[in-house]
Design a protein around this motif. Structure first.
Motif, PDB file in Angstrom:
ATOM      1  N   LEU A  41       3.654  -9.972  -7.823  1.00 55.51           N
ATOM      2  CA  LEU A  41       4.542  -9.422  -6.800  1.00 55.51           C
ATOM      3  C   LEU A  41       5.993  -9.442  -7.275  1.00 55.51           C
ATOM      4  CD1 LEU A  41       3.550 -10.791  -3.253  1.00 55.51           C
ATOM      5  CD2 LEU A  41       3.674  -8.404  -3.983  1.00 55.51           C
ATOM      6  N   ASP A  42       6.737  -8.431  -6.895  1.00 56.41           N
ATOM      7  CA  ASP A  42       8.183  -8.385  -7.139  1.00 56.41           C
ATOM      8  C   ASP A  42       8.863  -8.138  -5.797  1.00 56.41           C
ATOM      9  OD1 ASP A  42      10.784  -8.056  -7.905  1.00 56.41           O
ATOM     10  OD2 ASP A  42      10.432  -6.333  -9.211  1.00 56.41           O
ATOM     11  N   VAL A  43       9.287  -9.211  -5.138  1.00 54.16           N
ATOM     12  CA  VAL A  43       9.835  -9.085  -3.784  1.00 54.16           C
ATOM     13  C   VAL A  43      11.190  -8.383  -3.769  1.00 54.16           C
ATOM     14  CG1 VAL A  43       8.586 -11.089  -2.884  1.00 54.16           C
ATOM     15  CG2 VAL A  43      10.864 -11.402  -3.904  1.00 54.16           C
ATOM     16  N   ASP A  98      -0.963  -1.957   7.873  1.00 55.67           N
ATOM     17  CA  ASP A  98      -2.343  -2.312   7.522  1.00 55.67           C
ATOM     18  C   ASP A  98      -2.422  -3.077   6.200  1.00 55.67           C
ATOM     19  OD1 ASP A  98      -3.268  -1.164   9.820  1.00 55.67           O
ATOM     20  OD2 ASP A  98      -3.857   0.731   8.877  1.00 55.67           O
ATOM     21  N   ASP A  99      -1.662  -2.635   5.190  1.00 56.43           N
ATOM     22  CA  ASP A  99      -1.727  -3.294   3.881  1.00 56.43           C
ATOM     23  C   ASP A  99      -1.275  -4.752   3.985  1.00 56.43           C
ATOM     24  OD1 ASP A  99      -2.624  -0.968   2.811  1.00 56.43           O
ATOM     25  OD2 ASP A  99      -0.751  -0.425   1.802  1.00 56.43           O
ATOM     26  N   LEU A 106       7.738  -7.645   2.204  1.00 58.76           N
ATOM     27  CA  LEU A 106       6.891  -7.975   3.354  1.00 58.76           C
ATOM     28  C   LEU A 106       5.607  -8.660   2.897  1.00 58.76           C
ATOM     29  CD1 LEU A 106       6.351  -7.887   6.377  1.00 58.76           C
ATOM     30  CD2 LEU A 106       5.426  -5.577   6.072  1.00 58.76           C
ATOM     31  N   ALA A 107       5.056  -8.205   1.764  1.00 58.48           N
ATOM     32  CA  ALA A 107       3.866  -8.868   1.227  1.00 58.48           C
ATOM     33  C   ALA A 107       4.166 -10.327   0.903  1.00 58.48           C
ATOM     34  CB  ALA A 107       3.381  -8.135  -0.025  1.00 58.48           C
ATOM     35  N   GLY A 108       5.335 -10.567   0.298  1.00 61.37           N
ATOM     36  CA  GLY A 108       5.733 -11.945   0.030  1.00 61.37           C
ATOM     37  C   GLY A 108       5.880 -12.757   1.307  1.00 61.37           C
ATOM     38  N   ALA A 109       6.414 -12.128   2.358  1.00 60.81           N
ATOM     39  CA  ALA A 109       6.613 -12.830   3.628  1.00 60.81           C
ATOM     40  C   ALA A 109       5.289 -13.235   4.261  1.00 60.81           C
ATOM     41  CB  ALA A 109       7.415 -11.949   4.578  1.00 60.81           C
ATOM     42  N   VAL A 110       4.321 -12.320   4.285  1.00 61.74           N
ATOM     43  CA  VAL A 110       3.044 -12.665   4.920  1.00 61.74           C
ATOM     44  C   VAL A 110       2.299 -13.714   4.097  1.00 61.74           C
ATOM     45  CG1 VAL A 110       2.867 -10.454   6.118  1.00 61.74           C
ATOM     46  CG2 VAL A 110       1.761 -10.727   3.879  1.00 61.74           C
ATOM     47  N   ASP A 120       8.093  -3.046   0.953  1.00 62.80           N
ATOM     48  CA  ASP A 120       6.675  -3.368   1.079  1.00 62.80           C
ATOM     49  C   ASP A 120       6.324  -4.656   0.338  1.00 62.80           C
ATOM     50  OD1 ASP A 120       6.210  -1.152   2.638  1.00 62.80           O
ATOM     51  OD2 ASP A 120       5.526   0.109   0.973  1.00 62.80           O
ATOM     52  N   GLN A 121       6.877  -4.807  -0.867  1.00 61.55           N
ATOM     53  CA  GLN A 121       6.570  -6.028  -1.625  1.00 61.55           C
ATOM     54  C   GLN A 121       7.257  -7.250  -1.020  1.00 61.55           C
ATOM     55  OE1 GLN A 121       5.621  -6.076  -5.765  1.00 61.55           O
ATOM     56  NE2 GLN A 121       6.459  -4.019  -6.054  1.00 61.55           N
TER      57      GLN A 121
END
Length: 308
Positions: free
Chosen positions: A54-56, A7-8, A64-68, A61-62
């Protein structure tokens, strides 16, 4: 297997998509070609999204956040070097390069660059002016290598970079697919929409399956980056990047076939997507050279479909 994003991550992707649409979508890249100074609006949009915090490398989780975010940026070919910022090392913006033919996308935005090849050797870079002669993208510049650094870039950083680059390509191909799907539904010949012709339907089905397949491999790869040994992670990322390049050839070729000559006119988003995507497809290595780089991993057993 449930391949839906958490979800995030889904909420971040939606927020990024909405923000990039307010920039104008693909038209922001089109405007930036006429006035490169407008790229600053893209940087501000990323800042508003909290991208620069962000720190990938920190956790899955971070990453994946960078990927999206890369996927959303790729969908509009955002005119700003997002991946080098996400992958910065000691204040320098990391970019994977071919040391024999150094090129940097968006090299003229005034950042401090660190170049590395896919084996981890690294050099400080001094980017030059836009590479007008034979350039592969609107914002590609040449660069001068400094002295090779004594340390090496971690192999996991190479894997992360190639994976994020593949998610960027995925986003652009999804936009190209949406663009050409709308075209074949609304364009009429011989009294019928193009989408009603069997050959067109077969072609569009093949492209849709190819892009959806790339999406699933991208999700699997980013999950596997936290598993296996270092060689396996690099092999996974290289294989994804190679598949992204091959899928791009299939998708863009079919899209231009559907559009005809109109697809090469800058009035269409397809033309802008294609031109701005070329640096991501060709650097740091061509598809052929990526395939050759994967050969040793196949021989060592690191290139495997086994899920640990």
């Amino acid at each position: 297997m449930d391949t839906r994003l958490p979800d995030d991550a889904g909420q971040l992707a939606d927020a990024a998509t909405r923000r990039f649409r307010r920039l104008g979508g693909v038209d922001a890249a089109r405007r930036a070609e006429a006035d490169p100074a407008t790229r600053e609006t893209a940087r501000k949009a990323l800042d508003e999204l909290g991208v620069f915090d962000l720190d990938v490398r920190a956790d899955a989780d971070q990453l994946l956040a960078g990927a999206v975010l890369c996927r959303a940026a790729g969908a509009v070919v955002l005119p700003w070097p997002l991946i080098p910022h996400l992958m910065r090392v000691s204040g320098r913006h990391l970019v994977l390069i071919d040391p024999g033919h150094v090129r940097v996308d968006h090299g003229a935005v005034g950042l401090s660059w660190l170049g590395a090849n896919v084996t981890g050797s690294a050099w400080p870079l001094e980017a030059g002016p836009p590479d007008v002669a034979g350039r592969l993208g609107p914002f590609v510049t040449g660069a001068v290598l400094g002295e090779e650094q004594p340390g090496r870039i971690d192999s996991d950083d190479i894997a992360r970079y190639l994976t994020l680059q593949s998610w960027t390509i995925l986003g652009a191909l999804e936009s190209a697919l949406a663009e050409v799907t709308g075209h074949v539904r609304t364009r009429h010949q011989f009294g019928r929409a193009l989408s009603q012709f069997q050959a067109v339907r077969f072609t569009m089905a093949d492209v849709t399956i190819a892009v959806r397949g790339l999406e699933q491999l991208a999700k699997l790869t980013i999950w596997r980056l936290g598993r296996g040994d270092a060689d396996q992670r690099v092999a996974d990322a290289m294989a994804l990047r190679l598949h992204a390049a091959e899928t791009a050839v299939t998708t863009l070729r079919a899209s231009h076939q559907m559009y005809g000559a109109l697809g090469f006119c800058d009035e269409t988003d397809l033309s802008v997507l294609d031109r701005h995507l070329q640096p991501s497809l060709r650097y740091p290595l061509s598809a052929e050279r990526l395939a050759r780089a994967l050969v040793p991993f196949a021989g060592s057993g690191a290139l495997t479909s086994r899920i640990a």
